[in-house]
Design an enzyme around this catalytic site. Structure first.
Site, short mmCIF file in Angstrom:
data_model
loop_
_atom_site.label_atom_id
_atom_site.label_comp_id
_atom_site.label_asym_id
_atom_site.label_seq_id
_atom_site.Cartn_x
_atom_site.Cartn_y
_atom_site.Cartn_z
N ASP A 460 0.86 -1.18 0.00
CA ASP A 460 0.00 0.00 0.00
C ASP A 460 0.89 1.23 0.00
OD1 ASP A 460 -2.37 -1.16 0.05
OD2 ASP A 460 -2.82 -0.91 2.17
N ASP A 791 -4.63 -2.83 4.83
CA ASP A 791 -5.14 -2.32 6.10
C ASP A 791 -6.65 -2.31 6.16
OD1 ASP A 791 -5.60 -0.36 4.29
OD2 ASP A 791 -4.38 1.18 5.26
N ASP A 795 -9.29 -5.59 2.03
CA ASP A 795 -8.01 -6.17 1.62
C ASP A 795 -7.92 -7.64 2.04
OD1 ASP A 795 -6.91 -3.92 0.44
OD2 ASP A 795 -6.20 -3.12 2.35
#
Length: 1255
Positions: A460, A791, A795
């Site tokens: 990310d 997070d 996901d």
């Protein structure tokens, strides 16, 4: 009347009433709460305030704990030391040794009248019993050492488990302040704030909610998200996941009284019943089989009269309570569950797979040689005694045969590398402990080792590569672009009021800016960091957002459209003071811009926002901001008025249909665009360089604008000048990987992923597709091993699909943490690099141990075998071999498994999935050292007595005492082994084997301890160790030969590895090839009518080699603790029961599962054939969810994504009981249970009798 903290001690509602209250759902729940006078009255009865929460006084907390229980479920008690000793004693080779030793001990006291016995032997016979006793003592030492290792492991993992539980915090209001408390401290009466991504830790009733949707599949099996609200369905239950929205609830049940707690308690009771049931079934089966073999009848399944299995009992309870949505439910076919089970078993890590296969092969070879040794010794003895010497049989000869058997068994003990699992376990346990200090909280042990092989990391952007400390640095308001923060006086008053109000109200009230702990500190951002940046902007304008929030409290909101990955915006509707409604919205600027029809221009005049103006704004404001690496957010609003409407307002006669989001969110008026800076973490560029040097490709997958993503990727070093790379947006990525029918094709993904470095504006589905595509790809020779960071709740699928899933410890939602393997406690990318280093270190530690162990194995087995053939006796006695075994297994695994990682580990390429376990360099070292040791030992055996001028030990009588000749052979062998342990520290052909020796105190302590023990054994071991004290000269010779291994090692290193044939490496190829080997020994014969029972001989082999399995005694201790860890973590969540890593099936009677929470999607289920269940099993099965469904997708889109193979739900387990039936049965049993329920955790060890172990 007794009072607590100034209030009556008697609550207005009892524990029993609260438990009954929580069993109602939907409208029933609303009615039930209104019976108590409504939610506010319920709060009064619990002496709590909806706005202030509990007082927080100690007396009040203690009283609540005593009355309503605490929010913990008692864990399963740990195994006692004696239990672990007993488990270690189950080892077959040890049992054979114990029996042989006892027989030898018995025979040494057996003295038949033997006239021919020479008088000389009398002296020797006094010591006949010593060897038997010494073997017994050696076995006891091995067992105690093993049990102690297991015990320390248990304790370590309890610690890890407590640490993970301690990590789980929840927001509650106490004394009017929002505070984060540990989940175990939540009490009945607490006012808890629930938000998107939370895993609910207790049951409660909603006081107020915004657009709240909950995934209750972990309790009911229904995959649809349930809409919650105080007027539609106010009951929220522990163990469920908040998939959208936010709200506030009063806690009504905790711990064993919550819904998840009640189920766990019942599951614990079910397992106990189950075990008794299975034992009974086994007995019946044995009886039936005996009868069958006697009568020759065909196979008959035994029936147990008068006993119902737990499933049948559940079935009885569920009759008449058919599920309302029965039409949707399709029973799971038995073939599917079988497939699911094998799918789960194949989840062993690559290293485990290779080690298991290796251990089995060594075991087979060792066993063969051991059997041959015994046969040769016995044949030689018989021919010499009865044929050549023509002696008659005497009972004392039995002793000789037992001695030969003991030698054979000892060869087997030395050959079987039972230190392998111990080395793996120790290495992993040690690494896990150390990784905690490096901010990696490992939830699944094997993730640690897999990480060392990672070849790709999909990361990310926000919070991982950047600091996640966001600030507004640019703004565009009323046609003015400010590169510094404007003041309120620079902005027209009405626009300024709208902006400050819009930001303060239209952001989660859990997002706050707190003052720093010390006067000079930066303010602390709590909650969503983007919202905190906007609130900071409001504060910077000189407005207190908190006073606006106090004026407009959450219960005044008409509607909230919460932020999610599909909307990429958030909206809040509030009533206007003079009638009508106002909608505030904020979100990704290009998305909000498209919905705007008006904008405030120069001096705050309202203007039409034409297409040309939009394009100019994007070109001149938004894109330059994005190219500076800023995240651009737009704020807009819209008014709905009952009277005369202005140009940018909408006239309404009645309340609009707020569900028609598309029409509500149009014709907005744009207020401002702000650029939010989230600086790159200073340590990230260096960490990414290290990854690239180590052969790991880093890819950024973000939901941000493509220009922002490109800018940050360049700053981090993900994009390097002169590299050939791709940067794609989610839409373009999907266009490239789908064929004309819209289906994803692997060959198309293979064209994209090798060059792809940045994927912007991507959805969680895109992330999952990319990860799956890279893992499944066969383009690269070594197959990719992928790590992923995530997070958000959505996901989850990508984290589960990845070889290693990293969840963010600070910004991550509970759902993401539950799906992950490792939690990054500091959310920092550089911690991932440390995880890579530790993972490679684990792999190397195990390789070092292998190199050392295999050398000793080869030498000891060959010496024992050839010695037996040539000298009719093994030069190494049983007790000596057990000592060598202890050195090379337990002690060496401890010494070599605890090496510290060095930065050099990041200078080589990753091994990938197909790298051989034993490289050519290692094989060169193993064979080279073995050759040296064999030459020395056989030299000493056949001519050593002449060279050293001592009495020969060859051809001695069986009961003769120890000789210096054989003692020197034993001592030399141990010295060479000890010095070779130093050689084994390097496996990549490095010349300096001493380097870093002093950095590992465990290694040199064990080495010195072993050396001192050896001196004592030689000088004072006498009969017990079959040794005779040596002189200083003889000691120097032994040490000289030992040090020779270091010199010889340098010679071996000089041989070029490249010239060696590739056949010398072992364990090459894809891990799939090893999965067959892994199931050996996993077969437990619980299924009563299994058609293919293994042959008795096969069972014996498998059982004899149980030590080799990676599901061994050592790991068994781990297994239960790890299971515990996941289950207790999931005290708040039955979700863990469904996690593929702790997948669990509880066998019942004929093999039908009791609870079987299926993770197949509806779509997949409808394709399943209906199985023919036994008559009594007519149950309406509960609907089964995907493991973590994609939130925020409309059903059609979800269906399409399923058809396209985007989601791959995990078919681990399935349920055959309807939700209401289950609920009703639970409540029946729960009411009959006493207050203090003794809770037993489920131990997955029972699952289908398998020890499905993962370390």
């Amino acid at each position: 009347m007794a009072t607590i903290d100034g209030r009556p001690a008697q609550y207005g509602i009892s524990l029993k009433q609260l438990r009954e209250l929580m069993e109602h759902r939907g409208r029933e729940g609303v009615m039930k709460i209104s019976e108590f006078g409504g939610i506010h009255e319920l709060c009064k009865k619990l002496y709590t305030s909806p706005n202030e929460g509990l007082s927080g006084s100690k007396a009040d907390e203690e009283h609540r704990r005593e009355t309503f229980g605490s929010n913990v479920i008692p864990p399963k008690p740990p195994k006692t030391f004696l239990t672990l000793v007993w488990e270690a004693l189950q080892d077959v080779t040890l049992i054979i040794l114990e029996v042989a030793a006892l027989v030898s001990l018995g025979l040494s006291f057996y003295k038949p009248a033997d006239e021919d016995a020479p008088v000389l032997q009398e002296e020797e016979e006094h010591h006949g019993w010593i060897e038997g006793l010494a073997i017994l003592i050696s076995v006891i030492v091995v067992v105690i050492v093993t049990a102690f290792n297991d015990y320390s492991k248990e304790r370590q993992f309890r610690g890890l488990q407590n640490r993970i539980e301690g990590e789980h915090k929840f927001s509650v209001i106490r004394g009017g302040e929002v505070c984060q408390i540990s989940v175990g401290d939540i009490l009945v009466g607490d006012i808890a704030q629930v938000k998107y991504g939370d895993l609910l830790p207790a049951d409660g009733c909603l006081i107020q909610s915004n657009d709240l949707k909950v995934d209750e599949s972990s309790l009911t099996g229904e995959s649809d998200h349930v809409k919650k609200g105080s007027d539609i369905d106010p009951m929220v239950l522990s163990g469920t996941h908040v998939m959208e929205g936010s709200g506030k609830m009063v806690v009504t049940a905790v711990g064993v009284n919550s819904q998840a707690g009640i189920i766990f308690t019942l599951l614990g009771a079910a397992v106990d019943e189950q075990e008794a049931e299975i034992k009974k079934m086994k007995k019946e089966a044995k009886r039936a089989n005996k009868q069958k073999s006697l009568t020759g009848e065909s196979d008959v399944r035994p029936q147990i009269k008068g006993s119902q299995t737990p499933t049948q009992r559940q079935t009885v309870a569920s009759e008449g309570t058919k599920s309302e949505s029965e039409g949707n439910h399709v029973p799971q076919s038995s073939s599917t569950s079988a497939a699911a089970e094998t799918g789960h078993k194949k989840e062993k890590s690559v290293l485990q797979a290779k080690l298991t296969k290796l251990a089995i092969q060594i075991g087979y070879a060792g066993s063969t040689i051991a059997v041959l040794t015994v046969i040769i010794l016995i044949i030689q003895f018989c021919i010499k005694t009865f044929v050549i010497d023509e002696k008659p049989w005497k009972n004392t000869y039995a002793n000789n045969l037992v001695k030969h058997l003991i030698i054979g068994v000892t060869v087997l003990v030395v050959a079987v590398p039972e230190g392998l699992p111990l080395a793996v376990t120790l290495s992993l346990a040690y690494s896990v402990k150390k990784m905690m200090k490096d901010n990696n909280l490992v939830r699944h042990l094997d993730a640690c080792e897999t990480m060392g092989n990672a070849t790709a990391i999909c990361s990310d952007k926000t919070g991982t590569l950047t600091t996640n400390r966001m600030t507004v640095v640019q703004s565009y308001i009323c046609e003015k672009l400010c590169k510094v923060l404007p003041t309120l006086s620079d902005i027209p008053q009405h626009v300024g009021n709208l902006i400050t109000m819009g930001i303060s109200v239209n952001s989660a009230y859990t997002s706050n800016i707190m003052a720093g702990q010390n006067p000079g500190d930066l303010p602390i951002q709590v909650g969503n960091k983007t919202e905190c940046a906007l609130l900071g902007f409001v504060q910077g304008l000189g407005v207190k957002y908190q006073s606006i929030r106090e004026e407009i409290t959450e219960d005044k909101f008409t509607r909230v459209y919460t932020f999610n990955s599909v909307r990429k915006s958030m909206g809040t509707v509030i009533p206007r003071p003079n009638g009508g409604y106002r909608l505030y919205t904020k979100g990704a600027s290009e998305i909000i811009m498209k919905k705007c029809a008006f904008i405030y221009g120069h001096e705050g005049t309202l203007e039409k926002f034409t297409r040309d103006m939009q394009e100019r704004l994007i070109r001149e404001v938004i894109e330059p901001m994005a190219c500076d690496g800023l995240r651009t957010i737009s704020v807009a609003y819209r008014d709905f008025v009952p009277g005369k409407a202005a140009i940018n307002e909408v006239h309404i006669d009645c309340e609009p249909n707020w569900d028609d989001e598309e029409n509500i969110m149009t014709n907005l008026t744009c207020l401002c665009v702000v650029g939010i800076e989230d600086p790159v973490r200073p340590e990230v560029p260096d960490a990414i360089r290290k990854c690239q040097r180590a052969g790991i490709t880093v890819r950024m997958v973000t939901g941000d604008n493509i220009n922002t993503a490109r800018s940050i990727a360049s700053k981090c070093g993900i994009l390097r000048p002169n590299d050939d790379f791709l940067i794609l947006e989610g839409k373009e990525f999907n266009r490239r990987i789908r064929d004309s029918n819209g289906d994803i094709q692997q060959h198309l993904i293979d064209k994209v992923w090798p060059k792809l470095r940045v994927l912007a504006r991507s959805s969680p589905t895109d992330k999952y597709t990319l990860v799956k595509g890279i893992i499944d790809s066969t383009v690269s020779e070594n197959r990719e091993v992928v790590a992923v960071t995530g997070d958000g709740t959505n996901d989850g699928p990508a984290l589960k699909k990845a070889d290693v899933g990293f969840a963010m410890g600070i910004a991550g939602t509970d759902v993401a943490k539950e799906a992950s393997d490792i939690i990054l406690t500091d959310d920092n990318f550089s911690s991932i690099v440390k995880a890579v280093m530790w993972g490679r270190n684990v792999y190397d530690s195990i390789a070092k141990f292998l190199q050392f162990q295999l050398t000793v194995n080869v030498v000891a087995v060959i010496v024992a075998f050839i010695g037996a053939c040539a000298v009719q006796d093994s030069p190494l006695k049983a007790v000596q071999m057990l000592w060598v075994n202890l050195i090379m297994d337990t002690l060496a695994s401890l010494a070599l498994a605890t090496e510290f990682p060095t930065p050099d580990l990041l200078l080589r390429k990753p091994y990938g999935r197909t790298k051989p376990l034993i490289s050519r360099t290692m094989m060169k070292n193993i064979l080279g050292q073995a050759l040296y040791q064999l030459v020395i030992i056989f030299g000493l055996l056949f001519v050593g007595d002449l060279i050293l001028d001592i009495e020969s030990g060859r051809g001695q009588e069986l009961n003769a005492g120890p000789t210096q000749h054989f003692t020197i052979i034993f001592n030399t062998f141990v010295m060479m082994t000890l010095f070779n342990e130093i050689n084994a520290r390097k496996i990549h052909g490095q010349r300096n084997v001493i380097e870093g020796l002093l950095t590992n105190p465990i290694f040199y302590t064990i080495w010195i301890f072993t050396m001192i023990s050896q001196v004592l054994i030689i000088q004072y071991g006498k009969m017990a160790f079959s040794t005779k004290a040596l002189s200083l000269d003889q000691w120097l010779w032994c040490i000289f030969f030992g040090v020779g291994t270091l010199v010889w090692g340098q010679l071996i290193t000089s041989v070029p590895t490249r010239k060696l044939p590739k056949i010398l490496s072992w364990g090459r190829g894809h891990p799939e090839e090893y999965t067959d080997a892994m199931h050996l020994g996993e077969e437990r014969f619980d299924s009563i009518d299994s058609d293919k029972k293994p042959r008795a001989g096969q069972i014996l082999w498998i059982r004899g080699l149980t030590r080799l399995q990676t599901q061994l005694r050592v790991i068994r201790a781990f297994r239960s603790t790890l299971e515990d860890l996941n289950e207790r973590r999931s005290m708040h969540s039955l979700h863990s029961l469904r996690s593929p890593r702790t997948a669990m099936q509880i066998p019942v009677g004929g093999g039908y599962p009791l609870y079987n929470f299926n993770l197949l999607s509806k779509h997949q289920q409808q394709q399943q054939p209906k199985p023919s269940l036994p008559a009594q099993q007519n149950v309406s099965p509960a609907m089964l969810p995907p493991d973590i469904s994609y939130i925020d997708e409309d059903p059609l889109q979800h269906q399409r994504s399923l058809n396209n193979g985007l989601t791959q739900p995990n078919p681990s387990i399935s349920t055959n009981i309807s939700a209401p039936a289950l609920s009703q049965r639970f409540s029946e049993i729960a009411h009959s249970l006493p207050q203090q329920i003794r809770y037993n955790n489920i131990e997955s060890k029972h699952s289908n009798g398998q020890n499905e172990t993962r370390i």
